[in-house]
Each structure stands twice: as structure tokens, then as C-alpha cells.
Enzyme design. Structure first.
Site, PDB file in Angstrom:
ATOM      1  N   SER A  47       0.820  -1.213   0.000  1.00 53.46           N
ATOM      2  CA  SER A  47       0.000   0.000   0.000  1.00 53.46           C
ATOM      3  C   SER A  47       0.852   1.260   0.000  1.00 53.46           C
ATOM      4  CB  SER A  47      -0.940  -0.001   1.202  1.00 53.46           C
ATOM      5  OG  SER A  47      -0.175  -0.003   2.387  1.00 53.46           O
ATOM      6  N   HIS A  48       2.141   1.149   0.304  1.00 50.88           N
ATOM      7  CA  HIS A  48       3.029   2.303   0.214  1.00 50.88           C
ATOM      8  C   HIS A  48       4.126   2.105  -0.824  1.00 50.88           C
ATOM      9  CE1 HIS A  48       1.147   3.420   4.077  1.00 50.88           C
ATOM     10  NE2 HIS A  48       1.302   4.621   3.599  1.00 50.88           N
ATOM     11  N   LEU A 125       5.239   6.987   7.531  1.00 52.58           N
ATOM     12  CA  LEU A 125       6.171   7.779   8.332  1.00 52.58           C
ATOM     13  C   LEU A 125       7.393   6.970   8.762  1.00 52.58           C
ATOM     14  CD1 LEU A 125       3.696   9.772  10.636  1.00 52.58           C
ATOM     15  CD2 LEU A 125       4.765  10.507   8.500  1.00 52.58           C
ATOM     16  N   GLU A 189      -8.488   0.673   3.400  1.00 49.18           N
ATOM     17  CA  GLU A 189      -9.063  -0.636   3.767  1.00 49.18           C
ATOM     18  C   GLU A 189     -10.574  -0.635   3.590  1.00 49.18           C
ATOM     19  OE1 GLU A 189      -7.262  -2.615   7.335  1.00 49.18           O
ATOM     20  OE2 GLU A 189      -6.257  -0.673   7.524  1.00 49.18           O
ATOM     21  N   LEU A 306       7.015  -7.606  18.395  1.00 47.16           N
ATOM     22  CA  LEU A 306       7.421  -6.216  18.249  1.00 47.16           C
ATOM     23  C   LEU A 306       6.846  -5.725  16.916  1.00 47.16           C
ATOM     24  CD1 LEU A 306      11.169  -6.382  19.349  1.00 47.16           C
ATOM     25  CD2 LEU A 306       9.162  -5.775  20.717  1.00 47.16           C
ATOM     26  N   SER A 308       6.490  -3.990  13.238  1.00 41.23           N
ATOM     27  CA  SER A 308       7.347  -3.874  12.037  1.00 41.23           C
ATOM     28  C   SER A 308       8.165  -5.112  11.704  1.00 41.23           C
ATOM     29  CB  SER A 308       8.309  -2.665  12.119  1.00 41.23           C
ATOM     30  OG  SER A 308       7.598  -1.465  12.294  1.00 41.23           O
TER      31      SER A 308
END
Lengths: 345, 345
Positions: A47-48, A125, A189, A306, A308
Site C-alpha cells: 500500500s506504500h 512515516l 481498507e 514487536l 514492524s
């Protein structure tokens, strides 16, 4: 089965840069924006990734971003704030211009901020958070978006999906990084549910009358909801105040007024806070980086994840093996390179 | 009907200060801690009012806070960080010592931080946020607590209920302030359900096996959950990293190890970030304070509430009419004043 092509990251970057140059972006803009698009694709964040190119070009074509902008560093001696005016271009080039000075001031003062003004920001970001962690800094990054989210207790779109991201450097490994929308879900979404003819989960959205809905059409005509009820709503409001109003840039409702649509990339500002753990921990017992590892181990040790980690795993694979693009994706890249801005409406 | 007594805020403050002095607190500690306890009572925040005195005294009696500590300002020229060592005392006196220097640096640099180390912090964070907004500054305040919350996807208490607070100054009115636990509920609310023999709402807690539970006993033996799923869990982790590890102070699991109980007030540090909206907005169009009012009006205009409004309404009443205490509360104050540390176990 559709045909797939494996491309190296370097080759893909070259191709994406060529598309942006063809669309009129200058070198500074084209290389900076391509870097984050490749980062998205590399990290399995479709999506990015290259999916975003078309929206960027549409925004150029609509005259809502300056493809040949040269960002300008506006610094004041003795301030903890590094300001970069993006000159109406994409935020990425402005960020790259300011990061060294931000890192210098954070190291010197312990804490510093970068403000990017007059920019179009459409990427995640985390690339910016990671640019801080690579320099040994912890960081918080936030920006508004467009008015698509109702404040808790309200019934009309006002706040943005306002991303909030944080990073902490880890020696010899991928950093601790999170980057999330302060809405329950991303607007994309909801659009995907609509296209697939699927109902939304409860709690994502309200309709135009402010009533809870699971119908994507009704949700798009109504408003999305903040994550975590009034707490998420408060954080989204904080982002409007700090990363919109305080830095003298547009809030999410102002962005929507300015663009008149959510199909173009948003024009506003961005706030980046950089912390030097060394400066903060100075004179205190324990090494902050080693102590953070103890916390991370305790999280992972009880079976929690965690954030990412999926991105970092995808990154390792992409860096050694390249990324796999579908025939449709390859075709789209060719079309965008061939036709430039004529390829978008 | 139980008898009730109306007391002025000034009279109540005198009484509370006398209790703390009797318990061995020096002037600095007694006045600072009394100020926040009165603020809680004044704002109708009973859970942060005189109810907290007993816990503070228990912590003194257990030797886990120094009642006669004198906080020390440790400043470095040219740094954006103001450090205050609380010397093992309560955070409140340390905060009061550092606030002027923090405000000075934020005005000068645009952005500054106060770090409080070696303190016992048991009050709400909004009195500190409001001390910033009174000086025309926006602020973010956070601190760890004790390990009572499982990270999302985990099954053991590790994170604290880690409060996160924010404030924005408003001219001629109460500031915009939020202050919330990053857990779904406060630990006290679970305890209240237990005492009342009531089941918890779904999603508040897990039992010792990591399974969702609505039984308060099982929840207290298990773990609370962060608000907003993985997003709240990430924010709580950020608080451990920035306001525990980065500032060289204890994390929530370390606090629990140190105290061995959650019935005493937590010993750790605190991080306060102060932003000068003037410095950030300088050279940009629009007055940030006027623009913020437009956002607040849009929130209220659609029927949503701004946070803290109930507190501010209670404050207006208390300031003109005093506060109403029950016979039991008056009795408890008398007992604490009479017996000092002997009144607590």
C-alpha cells in the site's frame, strides 16, 4: 497463473525515478520520492509501494504539488527547531534536506524538532523514523491528513487518519518502530472492502447520520472512527494541534477544503521530534540501548510481537533476492513511463 | 443520610498539609503534594484527591519514598533538557522546582524537556500539563507505573498503565487537556469492580493463563490489557522507552521488582516535553491559538466533547463554593492528622 517478474531494488528504483522525471519532477524530488516508494515495495508494504505512484502523478497533474520544487532550510542559530520549507513539493525531499541538521541539533541539545511546511505528504512515516534511528536517535513523527474521521461522540468527518510513528534505535538489528493511523482502519481498507463487496467489521465507521455502519458505501459517505475510542480521538486531535496548527500548516479539515477530494495526496506539514538517548541518560545508571533490549526480550519472550517485524523480514528477502512484481504491475510501470501525466486522469 | 461538610479549598489544603507534615514530610514536599491532592478534590477527581493520602503515607512508612527530600536542579548550559533529581522524594516538589527553567528553555529554544529522576509519582499528570499551558506552552507528559499490563499478543503483566497526557493553552478559558492510562482501564477500576462483586466489561483483562476474563479476581491475578489493541500497546511501550529507559530511570517491571507490590506509590522517573507554539508558528500564516479555537468549535459543534470538561466544571463550583466531604472522609482526615504514620499499615 499470472506471470511474475523478479526485479532488483536498484533496477526498480531506476524505473520509478524515470517515471517521476518523465512526469516533470526534478532530480531532488524524483530521487527522494522514489526512495520511499522503493522502501515500501522492499518491505512488502504494497500500500506504500509502486501502487502510490499513480496518486502522486494525479496530484502533480491537478497542480496540487510542485514537481520541480526545491526545498529550503530555514534555520535559526540556537533554536531546537529546524524548519524546512518544501516549497510546495513532496515532503520526502524536504526531509532529506533537513535530517542532518536535525540530528546535529538533537545531539547537541538532547532534543530537537524538524518542521516541514508546505509539503505534500503521502508516504508512510516509518522511513523517516528509521532515518532517525539510523543516526542513533529516538523519534516521534506525526502529520494530519484529510478530514475523514469523526471525533468520538461526534458524527461528521473532521480529524484525519493522522499517522503517529515512533522509533528507537537498536544496535546490530532492525530498530523498534511503530507507525499507525489514529483511525481504527486506513481509508484504503474501507475502499478495499467496498470493491470486494464485503461488510466492514463493527466499530470502523459511522454513516452520514452518525449511526454505526458496516456498509463500506455508507462508511465512505459518513465518517471513520478513531482507534481506542476517546483516547485515540484525543491523540488524533493532538496531531492536528501540534503537526497542523502549531507549525502553521493546514489541519485535516483545511486540507480537504483545499483539495476538495481525498483522491489526491494531502498538502500540509509534518512534525518530527528527535531525542538523543545518550544526552537524556547521561549521568544515570545503565546503558539505555542495552536496557531497551531487556524490555524487547521480555515482550517477545511472552509471545507478543514487536511492531514492524514483518516489514523487516520482507526487507531481508528483498535485499538479497529482489521483489516480485505481477504482470499487471510491470505493465502499469511501463504505461506510466511511456505516457507520463497522460496516463492519469 | 450521611452528614456532609462543605470545606473551602484553602481550609482543606491546610488540613492536608498538616497531615503530611505530621507524617514527616518537609515543607517543600508537603506543600507540593498537597497542591495536587487539593487539585484532584477540587476537580471532582476523587480518585486523585484526599483518597490518595493514605497510599502516600503507606509509601513513606515502607521507606520507599524520602519524606524530607530536597529536589535538585541539574542543568547544563545550552541543553534543551532540564533535569531535576527528586532525591527519592515525591515528583511534585521536583516538578515545581524545574518548571520555570523548563518554560524559559522552551521559550528560548522552541522546545525543551524536563526529566524528573528518582521520584515517587502517584498523582495524575494533568496538574503538570496545566502548569505548562498556564505558561502558554503546549506539553506532553508521560511516565511508567508498575508491570500490570500485558503487551498485546502476550499473556503476562509487563507494561505499566503508563499515563500519557497532553495540553494546549487556550486564551481566556480552560486549556485543552487529556490525561489517560494506556491500559483499557485503571487498576483501581478493577479493584472497585472486585469490591462491588461486579463482573468486568469484556476486553479489560486476561487471567493468569492469558485467557480473556471478566472476573476481577482473575484479572488481578492475571494482567490488564492496553487500550486500542496493538496501537495502545505500542504507545505504552514507547512510554517505557522514553520515560523509563531513555531518562535512566526504572521501567514498570523494574518498579514492581523494586517495590514488590502495587499497593505503594511507584518509584521511577517522568518525562515532560514543552513546546512553544509561538516559536513553532513564527513566520507562518495565522495565529495558532485562534486557529486551535476553530478546531475546538468544530469538535464541540458536532456534539463531541473536549476532554477534561467535567473537571473544569467541577473546578468552577469548588472554587466558589468549596468541596463537600462525607463524614467518613472528614473522620479519615482527622485520624490521619491525629495518628500520622501510625494510621496506616
Amino acid at each position: 497463473m499470472t506471470e511474475e517478474t523478479v526485479v532488483t531494488l536498484a533496477a526498480l528504483k531506476e524505473r520509478v525515478e524515470a517515471i517521476f522525471r518523465k512526469a516533470g519532477l526534478n532530480d531532488t524530488q524524483a530521487t527522494a520520492i522514489s526512495r520511499v516508494i522503493i522502501a515500501g515495495e522492499r518491505d512488502g508494504c504494497k500500500s506504500h509501494g509502486i501502487y502510490r505512484i499513480e496518486g502522486a502523478l494525479r496530484t502533480v497533474k491537478a497542480g496540487k504539488v510542485k514537481p520541480d520544487a526545491t526545498p529550503e532550510l530555514l534555520i535559526e542559530e540556537g533554536s531546537a527547531i529546524v524548519k524546512v520549507n518544501a516549497g510546495g513539493g513532496f515532503a520526502n525531499a524536504a526531509f532529506e534536506l533537513g535530517i542532518a541538521e536535525l540530528a546535529r541539533r538533537a545531539a547537541k541539545l538532547g532534543l530537537a524538532a524538524m518542521v516541514i511546511n508546505d509539503c505534500t505528504h503521502f508516504s508512510a512515516l516509518w522511513p523517516e523514523v528509521e532515518a532517525l534511528t539510523e543516526r542513533g536517535l529516538a523519534g516521534i513523527v506525526m502529520c494530519p491528513s484529510y478530514a475523514t474521521v469523526a471525533p468520538t461522540g461526534g458524527n461528521k468527518p473532521l480529524l484525519g487518519t493522522n499517522p503517529f510513528a515512533f522509533g528507537w534505535p537498536r544496535q546490530g538489528g532492525s530498530p523498534y518502530v511503530f507507525d499507525f493511523a489514529t483511525s481504527v482502519a486506513a481509508r484504503g481498507e474501507i475502499e478495499l472492502h467496498r470493491r470486494a463487496g464485503k461488510q466492514l467489521p463493527e466499530g470502523w465507521a459511522i454513516d452520514a447520520d452518525g449511526k454505526p455502519t458496516t456498509d463500506p458505501e455508507a462508511a465512505l459517505a459518513g465518517a471513520m472512527l478513531p482507534f481506542g475510542g476517546h483516547k485515540g480521538s484525543a491523540i488524533a486531535t493532538m496531531v492536528e494541534l501540534l503537526a497542523g496548527i502549531m507549525i502553521g500548516d493546514l489541519t485535516s479539515p483545511e486540507v480537504l477544503d483545499y483539495l476538495g477530494t481525498t483522491t489526491l495526496a494531502p498538502f500540509h506539514g509534518e512534525l518530527i521530534l528527535a531525542f538523543s538517548p545518550e544526552a537524556f541518560a547521561k549521568g544515570r545508571p545503565g546503558d539505555p540501548f542495552a536496557r531497551a533490549e531487556v524490555l524487547f526480550e521480555a515482550i517477545v519472550g511472552q509471545g507478543a510481537r514487536l511492531p514492524s517485524q514483518r516489514r523487516f523480514a520482507a526487507r531481508r528477502t528483498s535485499e538479497s533476492e529482489g521483489v516480485t512484481l505481477s504482470a499487471a504491475e510491470i505493465q502499469q510501470l511501463e504505461r506510466l513511463l511511456d505516457k507520463g501525466l497522460d496516463a492519469v486522469s
